[in-house]
Scaffold this motif. Structure first.
Motif, PDB file in Angstrom:
ATOM      1  N   VAL A  91       0.827  -1.207   0.000  1.00 21.93           N
ATOM      2  CA  VAL A  91       0.000   0.000   0.000  1.00 21.93           C
ATOM      3  C   VAL A  91       0.861   1.257   0.000  1.00 21.93           C
ATOM      4  O   VAL A  91       1.925   1.276   0.610  1.00 21.93           O
ATOM      5  N   ARG A  92       0.405   2.261  -0.749  1.00 25.24           N
ATOM      6  CA  ARG A  92       0.992   3.602  -0.668  1.00 25.24           C
ATOM      7  C   ARG A  92       0.017   4.434   0.140  1.00 25.24           C
ATOM      8  O   ARG A  92      -1.101   4.692  -0.284  1.00 25.24           O
ATOM      9  N   THR A  93       0.445   4.827   1.325  1.00 22.02           N
ATOM     10  CA  THR A  93      -0.421   5.567   2.240  1.00 22.02           C
ATOM     11  C   THR A  93      -0.601   7.000   1.746  1.00 22.02           C
ATOM     12  O   THR A  93       0.151   7.461   0.886  1.00 22.02           O
TER      13      THR A  93
ATOM     14  N   GLU B 219       0.368   9.521   3.097  1.00 24.90           N
ATOM     15  CA  GLU B 219       1.607  10.239   3.411  1.00 24.90           C
ATOM     16  C   GLU B 219       2.730   9.832   2.458  1.00 24.90           C
ATOM     17  O   GLU B 219       3.901  10.119   2.705  1.00 24.90           O
TER      18      GLU B 219
ATOM     19  N   LYS C  14      -5.261  -1.091   5.637  1.00 27.79           N
ATOM     20  CA  LYS C  14      -4.697   0.254   5.714  1.00 27.79           C
ATOM     21  C   LYS C  14      -5.249   1.112   4.584  1.00 27.79           C
ATOM     22  O   LYS C  14      -5.516   0.618   3.490  1.00 27.79           O
ATOM     23  N   SER C  15      -5.400   2.398   4.864  1.00 33.76           N
ATOM     24  CA  SER C  15      -5.932   3.277   3.835  1.00 33.76           C
ATOM     25  C   SER C  15      -4.822   3.642   2.851  1.00 33.76           C
ATOM     26  O   SER C  15      -3.661   3.753   3.213  1.00 33.76           O
ATOM     27  N   GLY C  16      -5.203   3.806   1.609  1.00 35.76           N
ATOM     28  CA  GLY C  16      -4.258   4.170   0.571  1.00 35.76           C
ATOM     29  C   GLY C  16      -4.448   3.322  -0.664  1.00 35.76           C
ATOM     30  O   GLY C  16      -5.319   2.459  -0.736  1.00 35.76           O
TER      31      GLY C  16
ATOM     32  N   ASP D 279       1.120  -4.479   3.767  1.00 32.33           N
ATOM     33  CA  ASP D 279      -0.088  -4.412   4.590  1.00 32.33           C
ATOM     34  C   ASP D 279      -0.637  -5.822   4.811  1.00 32.33           C
ATOM     35  O   ASP D 279      -1.461  -6.298   4.037  1.00 32.33           O
TER      36      ASP D 279
END
Length: 92
Positions: free
Chosen positions: A27-29, A31, A42-44, A37
């Motif tokens: 995942v690329r968050t 931020e 996780k979000s992204g 993940d």
């Protein structure tokens, strides 16, 4: 009783469709941090890869994560992902 539909995802390394549970999510968050993940929550922006070092190496050669995340992924990120991938596969 009705059988549930199994969600499929495509591995960025080998391009094969596999059940979502058998793949690992990268995942690329928001931020702009790129992480492995294991929970899949996780979000992204996410990309899926087989829990196999060969698939990660193929993705690296084809720059598949660059395309999936629409940006440049540095080499140190691939090395860290390789170490995390080895740790996750040991636990399984």
């Amino acid at each position: 009783m009705r059988q549930r539909k199994v969600p499929l995802r495509q591995c960025v390394g080998c391009q094969e469709q596999k059940p979502k549970k058998s793949l690992l999510r990268v995942v690329r968050t928001p931020e702009d941090e790129i992480l492995l993940d294991p929970t899949g929550k996780k979000s992204g922006r996410g990309a899926y890869i087989c829990p196999d070092a060969d698939c990660l190496e193929r993705a690296r050669k084809k720059k598949a994560l660059n395309r999936a995340f629409k940006g440049d992924v540095p080499d140190d990120i691939y090395e860290r992902l390789q170490q995390e991938l080895a740790a996750v596969t040991e636990r399984q």
